[in-house]
Scaffold this motif. Sequence first.
Motif, PDB file in Angstrom:
ATOM      1  N   ALA A  37     -54.127  47.723 -25.113  1.00 46.91           N
ATOM      2  CA  ALA A  37     -52.999  46.790 -25.108  1.00 46.91           C
ATOM      3  C   ALA A  37     -53.128  45.687 -24.056  1.00 46.91           C
ATOM      4  CB  ALA A  37     -51.700  47.557 -24.880  1.00 46.91           C
ATOM      5  N   LEU A  38     -54.017  45.861 -23.090  1.00 49.32           N
ATOM      6  CA  LEU A  38     -54.167  44.865 -22.026  1.00 49.32           C
ATOM      7  C   LEU A  38     -54.853  43.605 -22.558  1.00 49.32           C
ATOM      8  CD1 LEU A  38     -55.362  47.151 -19.071  1.00 49.32           C
ATOM      9  CD2 LEU A  38     -53.111  46.067 -19.312  1.00 49.32           C
ATOM     10  N   ASP A  39     -54.559  42.471 -21.931  1.00 46.60           N
ATOM     11  CA  ASP A  39     -55.296  41.255 -22.280  1.00 46.60           C
ATOM     12  C   ASP A  39     -56.708  41.339 -21.697  1.00 46.60           C
ATOM     13  OD1 ASP A  39     -55.153  40.599 -19.543  1.00 46.60           O
ATOM     14  OD2 ASP A  39     -53.470  39.224 -19.808  1.00 46.60           O
ATOM     15  N   ARG A  40     -57.532  40.352 -21.991  1.00 46.74           N
ATOM     16  CA  ARG A  40     -58.947  40.430 -21.619  1.00 46.74           C
ATOM     17  C   ARG A  40     -59.135  40.588 -20.111  1.00 46.74           C
ATOM     18  NH1 ARG A  40     -62.971  35.999 -24.002  1.00 46.74           N
ATOM     19  NH2 ARG A  40     -62.239  37.079 -25.890  1.00 46.74           N
ATOM     20  N   ARG A  41     -58.400  39.803 -19.349  1.00 49.76           N
ATOM     21  CA  ARG A  41     -58.547  39.886 -17.891  1.00 49.76           C
ATOM     22  C   ARG A  41     -58.046  41.222 -17.369  1.00 49.76           C
ATOM     23  NH1 ARG A  41     -56.473  35.031 -14.155  1.00 49.76           N
ATOM     24  NH2 ARG A  41     -58.231  34.096 -15.255  1.00 49.76           N
ATOM     25  N   GLY A  42     -56.905  41.667 -17.885  1.00 44.97           N
ATOM     26  CA  GLY A  42     -56.369  42.942 -17.445  1.00 44.97           C
ATOM     27  C   GLY A  42     -57.286  44.096 -17.784  1.00 44.97           C
ATOM     28  N   ARG A  43     -57.882  44.043 -18.974  1.00 47.12           N
ATOM     29  CA  ARG A  43     -58.800  45.121 -19.357  1.00 47.12           C
ATOM     30  C   ARG A  43     -60.044  45.106 -18.483  1.00 47.12           C
ATOM     31  NH1 ARG A  43     -60.190  48.100 -24.903  1.00 47.12           N
ATOM     32  NH2 ARG A  43     -62.008  49.224 -24.152  1.00 47.12           N
ATOM     33  N   ALA A  44     -60.559  43.911 -18.172  1.00 46.11           N
ATOM     34  CA  ALA A  44     -61.754  43.818 -17.334  1.00 46.11           C
ATOM     35  C   ALA A  44     -61.507  44.468 -15.972  1.00 46.11           C
ATOM     36  CB  ALA A  44     -62.171  42.364 -17.166  1.00 46.11           C
ATOM     37  N   ARG A  45     -60.340  44.230 -15.419  1.00 45.95           N
ATOM     38  CA  ARG A  45     -60.013  44.837 -14.127  1.00 45.95           C
ATOM     39  C   ARG A  45     -59.855  46.343 -14.257  1.00 45.95           C
ATOM     40  NH1 ARG A  45     -55.444  40.374 -12.277  1.00 45.95           N
ATOM     41  NH2 ARG A  45     -56.909  38.735 -11.628  1.00 45.95           N
ATOM     42  N   ALA A  46     -59.218  46.785 -15.336  1.00 50.87           N
ATOM     43  CA  ALA A  46     -59.036  48.225 -15.544  1.00 50.87           C
ATOM     44  C   ALA A  46     -60.374  48.929 -15.741  1.00 50.87           C
ATOM     45  CB  ALA A  46     -58.122  48.462 -16.750  1.00 50.87           C
ATOM     46  N   GLU A  47     -61.296  48.283 -16.442  1.00 48.70           N
ATOM     47  CA  GLU A  47     -62.618  48.885 -16.651  1.00 48.70           C
ATOM     48  C   GLU A  47     -63.343  49.080 -15.321  1.00 48.70           C
ATOM     49  OE1 GLU A  47     -63.717  50.159 -19.303  1.00 48.70           O
ATOM     50  OE2 GLU A  47     -62.918  49.132 -21.052  1.00 48.70           O
ATOM     51  N   LEU A  48     -63.148  48.168 -14.374  1.00 48.42           N
ATOM     52  CA  LEU A  48     -63.745  48.328 -13.047  1.00 48.42           C
ATOM     53  C   LEU A  48     -63.191  49.566 -12.348  1.00 48.42           C
ATOM     54  CD1 LEU A  48     -63.785  44.643 -11.724  1.00 48.42           C
ATOM     55  CD2 LEU A  48     -65.768  46.022 -12.389  1.00 48.42           C
ATOM     56  N   VAL A  49     -61.908  49.811 -12.543  1.00 46.17           N
ATOM     57  CA  VAL A  49     -61.306  51.015 -11.967  1.00 46.17           C
ATOM     58  C   VAL A  49     -61.935  52.262 -12.570  1.00 46.17           C
ATOM     59  CG1 VAL A  49     -59.175  52.348 -11.734  1.00 46.17           C
ATOM     60  CG2 VAL A  49     -59.125  49.863 -11.438  1.00 46.17           C
ATOM     61  N   LEU A  50     -62.125  52.270 -13.892  1.00 40.20           N
ATOM     62  CA  LEU A  50     -62.738  53.431 -14.538  1.00 40.20           C
ATOM     63  C   LEU A  50     -64.185  53.608 -14.106  1.00 40.20           C
ATOM     64  CD1 LEU A  50     -61.299  53.224 -18.169  1.00 40.20           C
ATOM     65  CD2 LEU A  50     -60.465  54.549 -16.222  1.00 40.20           C
ATOM     66  N   ASP A  51     -64.888  52.502 -13.869  1.00 41.15           N
ATOM     67  CA  ASP A  51     -66.251  52.611 -13.342  1.00 41.15           C
ATOM     68  C   ASP A  51     -66.235  53.313 -11.985  1.00 41.15           C
ATOM     69  OD1 ASP A  51     -67.226  51.271 -15.550  1.00 41.15           O
ATOM     70  OD2 ASP A  51     -67.403  49.334 -14.544  1.00 41.15           O
ATOM     71  N   ARG A  52     -65.236  52.985 -11.171  1.00 40.69           N
ATOM     72  CA  ARG A  52     -65.122  53.644  -9.861  1.00 40.69           C
ATOM     73  C   ARG A  52     -64.780  55.114 -10.037  1.00 40.69           C
ATOM     74  NH1 ARG A  52     -60.863  54.950  -7.022  1.00 40.69           N
ATOM     75  NH2 ARG A  52     -59.422  53.529  -8.090  1.00 40.69           N
ATOM     76  N   TRP A  53     -63.873  55.411 -10.961  1.00 40.68           N
ATOM     77  CA  TRP A  53     -63.549  56.825 -11.209  1.00 40.68           C
ATOM     78  C   TRP A  53     -64.798  57.610 -11.575  1.00 40.68           C
ATOM     79  CZ3 TRP A  53     -58.543  57.288 -14.714  1.00 40.68           C
ATOM     80  CH2 TRP A  53     -57.449  56.722 -14.017  1.00 40.68           C
ATOM     81  N   ALA A  54     -65.681  57.012 -12.361  1.00 40.10           N
ATOM     82  CA  ALA A  54     -66.883  57.718 -12.829  1.00 40.10           C
ATOM     83  C   ALA A  54     -67.820  58.066 -11.680  1.00 40.10           C
ATOM     84  CB  ALA A  54     -67.621  56.862 -13.858  1.00 40.10           C
ATOM     85  N   ARG A  55     -67.699  57.388 -10.557  1.00 34.06           N
ATOM     86  CA  ARG A  55     -68.560  57.660  -9.404  1.00 34.06           C
ATOM     87  C   ARG A  55     -67.874  58.512  -8.344  1.00 34.06           C
ATOM     88  NH1 ARG A  55     -69.050  52.043 -10.105  1.00 34.06           N
ATOM     89  NH2 ARG A  55     -67.818  51.689  -8.209  1.00 34.06           N
TER      90      ARG A  55
END
Length: 208
Positions: free
Chosen positions: A130-148
Amino acid sequence: MIASVPDVADWIDAALQLEASPYRADAERERLGSDLDFYGASVGIVRGTVRDAGRRYPELGHDEVTALSSELWRRPVFERRLAAVVLLQSHARELIGTDLTRIEGFVREGRMPELVDLLAVDVVGPMLRALDRRGRARAELVLDRWARDPDVWLRRAAVLAALRELKAGGIAVDHDRLERRLRSAQDAASIADPALQDAVDRVRATLE
């Protein structure tokens, strides 16, 4: 008069306790191997109670919903915490990227598939879509951090967040990024962890 968040939480709590079953509470505590308290209300009762609360208090907006989720989660009672997750699930498309901070805290404390998987698959997943492109890009960075992260449950959540979208066709999923995330999650583990491997296997099975 608009009800306060604590009042709504108390209404949900009272409704859950009306359906309490000591027998079910003991059985669920043993099945889940958890040190949480249990009322003994079924999953169906929890979902129905949250749905009824939404009808009773339709004025609740984003800020009230997220605050209510924290109020429900605050006490270490399984049904209250499940209600917090179900509440977020029912409002997942209204959530914003900064809500991931609250969800991260829930994942770190949840520490069981019955809570963590719902947060990842049924809350974070729809929120991302549901997030816009910019919001999703930022959220994906958070998930990348979670993965580490050293916390295996946070890594599990990072892996499973894409599962619902993958099953729906995965058009918006960056598969290269997801592969990197899967590898990061496994590399972050000092030893093989069954909870993490189960999540990785589920995602890879969907990718194939």
